[in-house]
Design a protein around this motif. Structure first.
Motif, mmCIF file in Angstrom:
data_model
loop_
_atom_site.group_PDB
_atom_site.id
_atom_site.type_symbol
_atom_site.label_atom_id
_atom_site.label_comp_id
_atom_site.label_asym_id
_atom_site.label_seq_id
_atom_site.Cartn_x
_atom_site.Cartn_y
_atom_site.Cartn_z
ATOM 1 N N LYS A 6 -6.851 -20.779 -29.297
ATOM 2 C CA LYS A 6 -7.432 -20.786 -27.961
ATOM 3 C C LYS A 6 -8.020 -19.435 -27.594
ATOM 4 O O LYS A 6 -8.793 -19.328 -26.670
ATOM 5 N N ASN A 7 -7.704 -18.400 -28.367
ATOM 6 C CA ASN A 7 -8.284 -17.088 -28.097
ATOM 7 C C ASN A 7 -9.563 -16.855 -28.895
ATOM 8 O O ASN A 7 -10.087 -15.768 -28.917
ATOM 9 N N GLY A 8 -10.016 -17.915 -29.577
ATOM 10 C CA GLY A 8 -11.288 -17.811 -30.266
ATOM 11 C C GLY A 8 -11.202 -17.323 -31.700
ATOM 12 O O GLY A 8 -12.218 -17.073 -32.327
ATOM 13 N N ASN A 113 8.073 -9.810 -26.158
ATOM 14 C CA ASN A 113 8.372 -11.219 -25.907
ATOM 15 C C ASN A 113 9.451 -11.706 -26.866
ATOM 16 O O ASN A 113 9.403 -11.417 -28.061
ATOM 17 N N ILE A 114 10.388 -12.454 -26.331
ATOM 18 C CA ILE A 114 11.513 -12.941 -27.135
ATOM 19 C C ILE A 114 11.535 -14.470 -27.109
ATOM 20 O O ILE A 114 11.481 -15.088 -26.041
ATOM 21 N N SER A 115 11.605 -15.067 -28.298
ATOM 22 C CA SER A 115 11.654 -16.529 -28.412
ATOM 23 C C SER A 115 13.006 -17.068 -27.935
ATOM 24 O O SER A 115 14.038 -16.433 -28.132
ATOM 25 N N LEU A 174 11.658 -12.075 -16.437
ATOM 26 C CA LEU A 174 11.382 -13.512 -16.552
ATOM 27 C C LEU A 174 9.873 -13.707 -16.663
ATOM 28 O O LEU A 174 9.131 -13.391 -15.734
ATOM 29 N N ASP A 175 9.430 -14.224 -17.810
ATOM 30 C CA ASP A 175 8.005 -14.344 -18.141
ATOM 31 C C ASP A 175 7.457 -15.710 -17.719
ATOM 32 O O ASP A 175 8.216 -16.668 -17.571
ATOM 33 N N ASP A 176 6.153 -15.794 -17.540
ATOM 34 C CA ASP A 176 5.452 -17.076 -17.288
ATOM 35 C C ASP A 176 6.058 -17.842 -16.118
ATOM 36 O O ASP A 176 6.120 -19.080 -16.150
ATOM 37 N N GLU A 232 0.138 -11.456 -14.309
ATOM 38 C CA GLU A 232 -0.573 -11.372 -15.595
ATOM 39 C C GLU A 232 -1.892 -12.119 -15.521
ATOM 40 O O GLU A 232 -2.077 -12.994 -14.686
ATOM 41 N N GLY A 233 -2.830 -11.718 -16.379
ATOM 42 C CA GLY A 233 -4.102 -12.434 -16.482
ATOM 43 C C GLY A 233 -5.111 -12.088 -15.402
ATOM 44 O O GLY A 233 -5.913 -12.941 -15.014
ATOM 45 N N ILE A 234 -5.095 -10.845 -14.914
ATOM 46 C CA ILE A 234 -6.096 -10.422 -13.920
ATOM 47 C C ILE A 234 -7.416 -10.154 -14.654
ATOM 48 O O ILE A 234 -7.454 -9.341 -15.572
ATOM 49 N N GLU A 235 -8.455 -10.864 -14.243
ATOM 50 C CA GLU A 235 -9.730 -10.731 -14.960
ATOM 51 C C GLU A 235 -10.827 -10.107 -14.117
ATOM 52 O O GLU A 235 -11.797 -9.571 -14.657
ATOM 53 N N GLN A 252 -1.490 -6.950 -15.157
ATOM 54 C CA GLN A 252 -2.037 -6.873 -16.510
ATOM 55 C C GLN A 252 -3.242 -7.810 -16.580
ATOM 56 O O GLN A 252 -3.364 -8.716 -15.769
ATOM 57 N N GLY A 253 -4.088 -7.604 -17.557
ATOM 58 C CA GLY A 253 -5.167 -8.565 -17.756
ATOM 59 C C GLY A 253 -6.401 -7.945 -18.368
ATOM 60 O O GLY A 253 -6.483 -6.727 -18.539
ATOM 61 N N TYR A 254 -7.351 -8.815 -18.685
ATOM 62 C CA TYR A 254 -8.564 -8.371 -19.369
ATOM 63 C C TYR A 254 -9.368 -7.390 -18.523
ATOM 64 O O TYR A 254 -10.206 -6.664 -19.050
ATOM 65 N N ILE A 255 -9.149 -7.354 -17.203
ATOM 66 C CA ILE A 255 -9.843 -6.387 -16.359
ATOM 67 C C ILE A 255 -9.575 -4.966 -16.862
ATOM 68 O O ILE A 255 -10.416 -4.074 -16.712
ATOM 69 N N ARG A 258 -8.881 -5.683 -23.513
ATOM 70 C CA ARG A 258 -8.150 -6.615 -24.382
ATOM 71 C C ARG A 258 -6.956 -5.911 -25.022
ATOM 72 O O ARG A 258 -6.920 -4.676 -25.051
ATOM 73 N N PRO A 259 -5.990 -6.670 -25.523
ATOM 74 C CA PRO A 259 -4.887 -6.049 -26.276
ATOM 75 C C PRO A 259 -5.440 -5.165 -27.397
ATOM 76 O O PRO A 259 -6.425 -5.534 -28.043
ATOM 77 N N GLU A 260 -4.811 -4.009 -27.595
ATOM 78 C CA GLU A 260 -5.354 -2.987 -28.491
ATOM 79 C C GLU A 260 -4.429 -2.706 -29.666
ATOM 80 O O GLU A 260 -3.217 -2.898 -29.584
HETATM 81 P P1 C2E Z 1 2.236 -14.173 -22.850
HETATM 82 O O1 C2E Z 1 3.535 -13.468 -23.024
HETATM 83 O O2 C2E Z 1 2.035 -14.927 -21.587
HETATM 84 O O3 C2E Z 1 1.115 -13.057 -23.076
HETATM 85 C C1 C2E Z 1 -0.107 -13.035 -22.387
HETATM 86 C C2 C2E Z 1 -1.230 -13.669 -23.194
HETATM 87 O O4 C2E Z 1 -2.391 -13.740 -22.391
HETATM 88 C C3 C2E Z 1 -1.642 -12.843 -24.413
HETATM 89 O O5 C2E Z 1 -2.162 -13.740 -25.383
HETATM 90 C C4 C2E Z 1 -2.765 -11.988 -23.850
HETATM 91 O O6 C2E Z 1 -3.655 -11.520 -24.844
HETATM 92 C C5 C2E Z 1 -3.437 -12.967 -22.932
HETATM 93 N N1 C2E Z 1 -4.117 -12.321 -21.801
HETATM 94 C C6 C2E Z 1 -3.837 -11.134 -21.226
HETATM 95 N N2 C2E Z 1 -4.666 -10.882 -20.203
HETATM 96 C C7 C2E Z 1 -5.479 -11.951 -20.096
HETATM 97 C C8 C2E Z 1 -6.555 -12.282 -19.200
HETATM 98 O O7 C2E Z 1 -6.914 -11.556 -18.291
HETATM 99 N N3 C2E Z 1 -7.155 -13.489 -19.413
HETATM 100 C C9 C2E Z 1 -6.809 -14.323 -20.419
HETATM 101 N N4 C2E Z 1 -7.479 -15.460 -20.558
HETATM 102 N N5 C2E Z 1 -5.783 -14.043 -21.263
HETATM 103 C C10 C2E Z 1 -5.123 -12.864 -21.106
HETATM 104 P P2 C2E Z 1 -1.669 -13.679 -26.901
HETATM 105 O O8 C2E Z 1 -1.585 -12.255 -27.349
HETATM 106 O O9 C2E Z 1 -2.524 -14.618 -27.677
HETATM 107 O O10 C2E Z 1 -0.195 -14.230 -26.824
HETATM 108 C C11 C2E Z 1 0.070 -15.573 -26.496
HETATM 109 C C12 C2E Z 1 1.548 -15.795 -26.338
HETATM 110 O O11 C2E Z 1 2.220 -15.628 -27.590
HETATM 111 C C13 C2E Z 1 2.205 -14.800 -25.388
HETATM 112 O O12 C2E Z 1 1.987 -15.229 -24.064
HETATM 113 C C14 C2E Z 1 3.644 -14.890 -25.836
HETATM 114 O O13 C2E Z 1 4.297 -15.956 -25.205
HETATM 115 C C15 C2E Z 1 3.525 -15.190 -27.317
HETATM 116 N N6 C2E Z 1 3.835 -13.988 -28.105
HETATM 117 C C16 C2E Z 1 3.070 -12.917 -28.395
HETATM 118 N N7 C2E Z 1 3.729 -12.026 -29.165
HETATM 119 C C17 C2E Z 1 4.970 -12.546 -29.365
HETATM 120 C C18 C2E Z 1 6.133 -12.108 -30.072
HETATM 121 O O14 C2E Z 1 6.182 -11.016 -30.689
HETATM 122 N N8 C2E Z 1 7.228 -12.936 -30.052
HETATM 123 C C19 C2E Z 1 7.212 -14.133 -29.385
HETATM 124 N N9 C2E Z 1 8.326 -14.902 -29.401
HETATM 125 N N10 C2E Z 1 6.141 -14.566 -28.693
HETATM 126 C C20 C2E Z 1 5.032 -13.784 -28.700
#
Ligand code: C2E
Ligand code: CA
Ligand code: CA
Ligand code: CA
Length: 275
Positions: A6-8, A113-115, A174-176, A232-235, A252-255, A258-260
């Motif tokens: 979904k991230n392309g 992030n922790i599973s 607490l995430d999401d 999260e996700g501020i654009e 946090q967000g793309y504004i 992007r992740p670096e």
């Molecule tokens: P998450 O924890 O909700 O992380 C935020 C996701 O949204 C990240 O995608 C990030 O790149 C993306 N994002 C950040 N800002 C924006 C924005 O402004 N707009 C949009 N459209 N997206 C934005 P990413 O890196 O693909 O990660 C997806 C998910 O994968 C994460 O969601 C997290 O739940 C999981 N994840 C990533 N790394 C790990 C890890 O090391 N362990 C575990 N268990 N899960 C991970």
């Protein structure tokens, strides 16, 4: 078959005729990737919205696969979970991230992030502490992000896990928030350090009726519980302005970009004089 995350991130594997073959190839690739160190931490900035200052980074896993290119975590994390390899994968990434973060200024935090599968291991707090000790990294600068799916019915057990982590100085966020099934009762009895509002609510602010009311309600809830909020996700600027009007938030967000990679993070911190 053509697969697009979904991230392309896209890749083509014409010889893979079905999902099963594709899945098998992914599993083999993940096993090899663990051995060859192909899993790489990327970093997303975390900002204090009041003054615009950087407070730390969230580590986001990427897989630099020699065959598939850069693969997003949504693709490989669920498979690593089903293979029973998520703890090993995560711990490899955390070890790298701790080494990276050691160079940063001492007021910058590292969040990972922790599973749920990892978190539900009763030895998880000890395993995590072992990594911090090994890297000589102050637990006070370390934060974990767990989702509502970590909060199973045994609230007492979840609570004791969180308390034991916090007793070591580790912050538990607490995430999401808002996407799962956690109840207000659970939230009240679980001592989180911070609540992160999911991107789906943040991105709907100013576009969908009710979204800013929901965000507003979560902010009030956090204030009432003494738990600060990250959005999260501020654009865009409009969303940022709306959030800043709601109170003292982190964002946090793309504004902010992007992740670096760590190289990009180093450059950024050098520019800020915070390396
Ligand atoms: P998450 O924890 O909700 O992380 C935020 C996701 O949204 C990240 O995608 C990030 O790149 C993306 N994002 C950040 N800002 C924006 C924005 O402004 N707009 C949009 N459209 N997206 C934005 P990413 O890196 O693909 O990660 C997806 C998910 O994968 C994460 O969601 C997290 O739940 C999981 N994840 C990533 N790394 C790990 C890890 O090391 N362990 C575990 N268990 N899960 C991970
Ligand atoms: Ca997260
Ligand atoms: Ca999210
Ligand atoms: Ca310094």
């Amino acid at each position: 078959a053509k697969k697009c995350g979904k991230n392309g991130y896209c890749w083509f594997e014409p010889q893979m005729e079905n999902e099963l073959q594709f899945r098998n190839a992914l599993e083999t690739g993940i096993r090899e990737g663990l051995v060859n160190g192909e899993f790489v931490p990327y970093y997303e900035q975390q900002i204090d919205l009041e003054n615009g200052e950087l407070t730390g980074f969230e580590m986001l896993a990427r897989w630099h696969s020699p065959r598939l290119g850069v693969v997003a975590p949504d693709v490989f994390i669920p498979i690593a979970e089903s293979m029973g390899l998520i703890a090993e994968l995560s711990e490899q990434l955390i070890e790298q991230a701790l080494e990276d973060a050691k160079e940063w200024d001492a007021d910058l935090t590292l969040s990972v992030n922790i599973s749920p599968l990892q978190f539900n291991d009763p030895w998880f707090p000890q395993r995590l502490l072992k990594l911090l000790v090994k890297a000589n990294f102050p637990p006070q600068r370390f934060e974990i992000e767990i989702t509502e799916s970590c909060l199973h019915d045994n609230v007492a057990l979840v609570r004791s896990m969180i308390v034991s982590l916090r007793n070591q100085g580790i912050k538990v966020n607490l995430d999401d928030f808002g996407t799962g099934y956690s109840s207000f009762a659970q939230l009240r009895s679980l001592p989180f350090d911070r609540i992160k509002i999911d991107r789906s609510f943040v991105s709907a602010i100013g576009r969908e009726g009710g979204a800013s009311q929901i965000v507003n309600a979560i902010v009030s809830l956090g204030q009432g519980l003494g738990m600060p909020i990250t959005a999260e996700g501020i654009e865009d600027d409009e969303t940022l302005d709306n959030l800043r009007a709601l109170g003292q938030l982190k964002g946090q967000g793309y504004i902010y970009g992007r992740p670096e990679t760590i190289e990009q993070v180093r450059e950024r911190l050098e520019g800020l004089g915070r390396l």
